[in-house]
Design a protein around this motif. Structure first.
Motif, PDB file in Angstrom:
ATOM      1  N   VAL A  57     -50.676  -0.511  35.649  1.00  0.00           N
ATOM      2  CA  VAL A  57     -51.484  -1.721  35.491  1.00  0.00           C
ATOM      3  C   VAL A  57     -51.480  -2.488  36.810  1.00  0.00           C
ATOM      4  O   VAL A  57     -50.432  -2.638  37.441  1.00  0.00           O
ATOM      5  N   VAL A  58     -52.638  -2.935  37.223  1.00  0.00           N
ATOM      6  CA  VAL A  58     -52.740  -3.782  38.404  1.00  0.00           C
ATOM      7  C   VAL A  58     -52.695  -5.234  37.951  1.00  0.00           C
ATOM      8  O   VAL A  58     -53.332  -5.601  36.965  1.00  0.00           O
ATOM      9  N   PHE A  59     -51.913  -6.060  38.624  1.00  0.00           N
ATOM     10  CA  PHE A  59     -51.999  -7.491  38.335  1.00  0.00           C
ATOM     11  C   PHE A  59     -52.074  -8.275  39.634  1.00  0.00           C
ATOM     12  O   PHE A  59     -51.713  -7.780  40.700  1.00  0.00           O
ATOM     13  N   PHE A  60     -52.590  -9.459  39.498  1.00  0.00           N
ATOM     14  CA  PHE A  60     -52.989 -10.243  40.669  1.00  0.00           C
ATOM     15  C   PHE A  60     -52.381 -11.628  40.589  1.00  0.00           C
ATOM     16  O   PHE A  60     -52.449 -12.299  39.556  1.00  0.00           O
ATOM     17  N   ASP A  61     -51.798 -12.050  41.697  1.00  0.00           N
ATOM     18  CA  ASP A  61     -51.189 -13.379  41.789  1.00  0.00           C
ATOM     19  C   ASP A  61     -52.286 -14.394  42.112  1.00  0.00           C
ATOM     20  O   ASP A  61     -52.507 -14.757  43.276  1.00  0.00           O
ATOM     21  N   GLU A  62     -52.986 -14.852  41.085  1.00  0.00           N
ATOM     22  CA  GLU A  62     -54.123 -15.745  41.279  1.00  0.00           C
ATOM     23  C   GLU A  62     -53.692 -17.094  41.866  1.00  0.00           C
ATOM     24  O   GLU A  62     -54.370 -17.644  42.742  1.00  0.00           O
ATOM     25  N   ALA A  63     -52.568 -17.606  41.383  1.00  0.00           N
ATOM     26  CA  ALA A  63     -52.108 -18.920  41.858  1.00  0.00           C
ATOM     27  C   ALA A  63     -51.792 -18.875  43.353  1.00  0.00           C
ATOM     28  O   ALA A  63     -52.189 -19.754  44.118  1.00  0.00           O
ATOM     29  N   GLY A  64     -51.082 -17.821  43.779  1.00  0.00           N
ATOM     30  CA  GLY A  64     -50.765 -17.698  45.197  1.00  0.00           C
ATOM     31  C   GLY A  64     -52.003 -17.474  46.042  1.00  0.00           C
ATOM     32  O   GLY A  64     -52.138 -18.034  47.137  1.00  0.00           O
ATOM     33  N   TYR A  65     -52.915 -16.670  45.540  1.00  0.00           N
ATOM     34  CA  TYR A  65     -54.169 -16.372  46.242  1.00  0.00           C
ATOM     35  C   TYR A  65     -54.991 -17.637  46.457  1.00  0.00           C
ATOM     36  O   TYR A  65     -55.482 -17.903  47.556  1.00  0.00           O
ATOM     37  N   LEU A  66     -55.107 -18.455  45.407  1.00  0.00           N
ATOM     38  CA  LEU A  66     -55.898 -19.689  45.517  1.00  0.00           C
ATOM     39  C   LEU A  66     -55.185 -20.738  46.365  1.00  0.00           C
ATOM     40  O   LEU A  66     -55.807 -21.440  47.159  1.00  0.00           O
ATOM     41  N   ALA A  67     -53.876 -20.838  46.185  1.00  0.00           N
ATOM     42  CA  ALA A  67     -53.128 -21.870  46.917  1.00  0.00           C
ATOM     43  C   ALA A  67     -53.173 -21.654  48.428  1.00  0.00           C
ATOM     44  O   ALA A  67     -53.217 -22.615  49.203  1.00  0.00           O
ATOM     45  N   LEU A  68     -53.184 -20.390  48.865  1.00  0.00           N
ATOM     46  CA  LEU A  68     -53.185 -20.100  50.294  1.00  0.00           C
ATOM     47  C   LEU A  68     -54.590 -19.885  50.858  1.00  0.00           C
ATOM     48  O   LEU A  68     -54.744 -19.690  52.064  1.00  0.00           O
ATOM     49  N   SER A  69     -55.595 -19.910  49.983  1.00  0.00           N
ATOM     50  CA  SER A  69     -56.978 -19.808  50.459  1.00  0.00           C
ATOM     51  C   SER A  69     -57.381 -21.091  51.175  1.00  0.00           C
ATOM     52  O   SER A  69     -56.897 -22.177  50.832  1.00  0.00           O
ATOM     53  N   PRO A  70     -58.274 -21.006  52.164  1.00  0.00           N
ATOM     54  CA  PRO A  70     -58.776 -22.239  52.791  1.00  0.00           C
ATOM     55  C   PRO A  70     -59.423 -23.147  51.748  1.00  0.00           C
ATOM     56  O   PRO A  70     -59.967 -22.663  50.741  1.00  0.00           O
ATOM     57  N   LEU A  71     -59.366 -24.441  51.956  1.00  0.00           N
ATOM     58  CA  LEU A  71     -59.913 -25.397  50.989  1.00  0.00           C
ATOM     59  C   LEU A  71     -61.380 -25.120  50.678  1.00  0.00           C
ATOM     60  O   LEU A  71     -61.826 -25.263  49.537  1.00  0.00           O
ATOM     61  N   SER A  72     -62.130 -24.687  51.689  1.00  0.00           N
ATOM     62  CA  SER A  72     -63.559 -24.446  51.480  1.00  0.00           C
ATOM     63  C   SER A  72     -63.815 -23.265  50.550  1.00  0.00           C
ATOM     64  O   SER A  72     -64.882 -23.162  49.933  1.00  0.00           O
ATOM     65  N   MET A  73     -62.841 -22.367  50.421  1.00  0.00           N
ATOM     66  CA  MET A  73     -63.019 -21.160  49.608  1.00  0.00           C
ATOM     67  C   MET A  73     -62.546 -21.336  48.161  1.00  0.00           C
ATOM     68  O   MET A  73     -62.959 -20.577  47.280  1.00  0.00           O
ATOM     69  N   ARG A  74     -61.683 -22.299  47.913  1.00  0.00           N
ATOM     70  CA  ARG A  74     -61.017 -22.375  46.608  1.00  0.00           C
ATOM     71  C   ARG A  74     -61.958 -22.576  45.430  1.00  0.00           C
ATOM     72  O   ARG A  74     -61.801 -21.899  44.396  1.00  0.00           O
ATOM     73  N   PRO A  75     -62.939 -23.492  45.509  1.00  0.00           N
ATOM     74  CA  PRO A  75     -63.804 -23.672  44.327  1.00  0.00           C
ATOM     75  C   PRO A  75     -64.525 -22.388  43.928  1.00  0.00           C
ATOM     76  O   PRO A  75     -64.575 -22.038  42.742  1.00  0.00           O
TER      77      PRO A  75
END
Length: 684
Positions: free
Chosen positions: A642-660
């Motif tokens: 099973v593949v799983f993804f750390d969505e919280a970490g991905y969004l938190a470290l994304s640039p502010l312009s990309m998060r929404p």
């Protein structure tokens, strides 16, 4: 008119599909947490340096749904990082000593966990909330994947070719480990150059990880055995079952992760043009059709014949032959004069086989005994279907046999002779590859999309496709519908459209527009009316290709500003070179060359945009995350991987312009399929 604009705020985050009651609960609990820990003067205030922007947190709580679910992600990470730094000091206090002496506890050695693959998986899952998960993930990749492969490679008794193959596979794995876990680490720059040396270096890395875990292992262990992860480990079945996959998915959600199961994300892709056989087998079916008048019932029914071995075409194929016909018993046109012949591209399904085709339709007067005195013209013609998206080739073949078909219509019953079928189905010459190896050749021109939509509206529709909105294309031309939809499907590469896709929706299938899941449909304008569009509401993005307007519906969130500006600029430069270069010093001396559609450049621009949205690391516009560093594999040797993804970490470290945008994007099926199929480091 709904036009996409680049400026955004966090309030534009999309919401998960959940009930109003659940959204309200998230808002209520979110507000309680905010008042208790974050608001000025809160009873248990966490500290001003723990919160980046209170207004964004409040707005996310107000929005509810997924926005509220992730409202405290950054605060949570800041608090955990602060505690990790301050905990060693706390361990030196008398309070800590007294607390530890007051409880009699037995401690399982760390090695007992790390060397038990199943146990280690659950311990690793627990560590996500303590920011040690990346180290344990690396430990497991080395221990259970690389070292296993190395032991096979080190077996000198194996044949030379087999060892070379294993060595190549080990080097590929080392490249993946280096790029995922040691990005920017000069000491690991040449990790894959020597498999044997890499074994020693990675073993030393494992020892370093164990030392780091040992520092806080006692506290972590006793928290672990009281956690849901340990409870699930105890109950976890040691055999493959659907129930265990569901339980694992629920546990992952508890830790803010989302499961992506490979068998649930398989999508059949269109066959590649580079694989077109050099024989007549590229044709799936050649079909002739004709509407027949039945005087007894005063109706017109379509009859069709397939001229090859593929007699398994669904009866629904006739709906695609005459897409304007809403009533299967009235396949006829009432007109004062003979309607003009038409030829158009289409796409259909027979069973699970995707067919790309073209239809040539002519009309002739009905010779039957009609009662109302009207002038009736019955449709007849030829359709060609292939499993390969050879839209232009099929249209060209129909043009070649047009005159022969008009002569055949003089007979009382319309059938194709062998010469016509042979002309249509002769082998296709070699498909010309694109000048860029990463771009698959396509069997049609993409220019119709850019002829029918201005750049701003085009980007709005492109965004809707990426976010898997329900999209309805409207045009008076069937070919425009087919090729615009196919172009949109091409431009989201390397993603694929995984939902319902009928670019030319027949009149008999208009009820499909009530489909509650994402779709990409195209409907001929005469088949629609205001009442039908009104029923669809703003939940469906309706695009009128004849007027270049988004006539109703909205996208949940716009493209990130850097991506929007970059794409917009490139498209203007490609499509309007005389405008964008008009201020050049020698602009007035430029010869106006015949316009050649810049297909390759446009496809590369969209591919680059999609990869920026996914997150492939730093790019020209600045620093960014790489999705592969938040992608993990659950492999316990009992269940399917099973593949799983750390969505919280991905969004938190994304640039502010990309998060929404990414907040909505990570919930799409296309994104799920992408991260299942690719690790981001070893696939092209």
């Amino acid at each position: 008119m709904a036009v996409q604009r680049p400026d955004m705020t966090a309030s534009t985050r999309s919401l998960l599909s959940m009930s109003d009651e659940n959204k309200s609960l998230l808002q209520t609990y979110g507000q309680k947490i905010f008042v208790k820990y974050l608001a000025p003067g809160a009873q248990f205030h966490v500290g001003e340096d723990m919160v980046v922007d209170l207004s964004i947190v409040q707005q996310d709580i107000y929005n509810g749904g997924e926005a509220a679910l992730h409202a405290f992600d950054q605060v949570s990470r800041n608090v955990k990082q602060h505690l990790m730094v301050s905990f060693p000091t706390f361990r030196t206090t008398d309070l800590y000593t007294d607390m530890m002496q007051s409880v009699d506890r037995s401690l399982l050695p760390l090695d007992a966990i790390l060397l038990n693959r199943l146990f280690c998986n659950f311990f690793w899952l627990f560590l996500f909330q303590h920011q040690y998960h990346n180290e344990v993930a690396l430990y497991m990749e080395i221990q259970y994947d690389f070292k296993r492969l190395y032991r096979q490679y080190a077996d000198t008794k194996l044949p030379r070719k087999q060892r070379q193959k294993l060595g190549s596979k080990a080097s590929q794995m080392l490249k993946y480990i280096r790029l995922k876990y040691f990005d920017g680490n000069d000491d690991m720059e040449n990790l894959e150059s020597s498999v044997t040396n890499a074994y020693a270096r990675l073993h030393k890395e494992q020892e370093t990880i164990i030392e780091k875990l040992d520092e806080n292992y006692e506290e972590l262990y006793f928290r672990f055995i009281a956690s849901p992860a340990y409870a699930e480990f105890v109950l976890y079945p040691r055999s493959n079952s659907d129930d265990s996959i569901n339980r694992l998915s629920e546990l992952l959600i508890h830790y803010g992760l989302r499961a992506h199961s490979p068998e649930n994300t398989e999508v059949k892709l269109p066959l590649r043009l580079t694989d077109v056989p050099k024989s007549k087998s590229w044709i799936y079916s050649v079909v002739s059709f004709e509407s027949v008048f039945h005087a007894q019932n005063q109706n017109f029914e379509l009859q069709w014949i397939s001229y090859d071995e593929h007699m398994d075409l669904d009866q629904t194929i006739e709906s695609f032959l005459v897409p304007w016909c809403k009533d299967s018993t009235q396949c006829v046109v009432v007109s004062d004069s003979t309607p003009q012949p038409i030829a158009f591209n289409t796409r259909a399904l027979t069973g699970e086989v995707e067919l790309f085709g073209a239809v040539l339709t002519l009309f002739k007067p009905c010779q039957g005994d009609l009662n109302d005195g009207s002038s009736y013209y019955i449709p007849y013609g030829v359709a060609v279907f292939s499993k390969y998206p050879l839209y232009n080739v099929i249209r060209d073949r129909l043009s070649e046999v047009y005159k022969a078909i008009t002569h055949l219509s003089l007979s009382s019953s319309f059938h194709l002779d062998e010469a016509v079928v042979s002309t249509i189905s002769r082998p296709v010459i070699d498909v010309v590859p694109t000048s860029i190896p990463s771009l698959e050749p396509i069997g049609f021109s993409m220019h119709l999309l850019f002829d029918t939509l201005d750049v701003s509206n085009l980007l709005t529709v492109f965004t809707g496709v990426l976010l898997e909105c329900r999209i309805l294309l409207i045009s008076s031309q069937y070919t425009v519908l087919a090729l615009v939809a196919e172009t949109l499907r091409t431009l989201i590469s390397p993603l694929t459209w995984p939902h319902v896709y009928v670019p030319v929706l027949p009149g008999r299938m208009l009820d499909y527009l009530q489909c509650p899941t994402p779709f990409l449909f195209g409907v001929q304008k005469d088949l629609l009316d205001e009442n039908l569009l009104s029923e669809l509401g703003d939940e469906v993005l309706c695009v009128d290709l004849d007027t270049s307007m988004v006539v109703q519906g909205e996208i949940p969130v716009a493209l990130p500003t850097p991506v929007w500006k970059r794409l917009h600029s490139t498209l203007r430069s490609c499509l309007k070179p005389n405008v964008t270069h008009s201020d050049h010093v020698f602009g007035d001396t430029f010869d106006r060359q015949p316009y050649l559609f810049p297909e390759v450049r446009i496809r590369l621009a969209f591919q680059e945009a999609v990869e920026m949205l996914i997150g492939m690391g730093d790019h020209d516009d600045g620093a960014d995350v790489h999705f592969g560093r938040f992608r993990y594999l659950w492999d316990d040797q009992y269940q399917d991987i099973v593949v799983f993804f750390d969505e919280a970490g991905y969004l938190a470290l994304s640039p502010l312009s990309m998060r929404p945008f990414r907040t909505s994007f990570i919930s799409t099926q296309a994104f799920s399929e992408y991260i299942v199929a690719r690790d981001g480091f070893t696939q092209d």
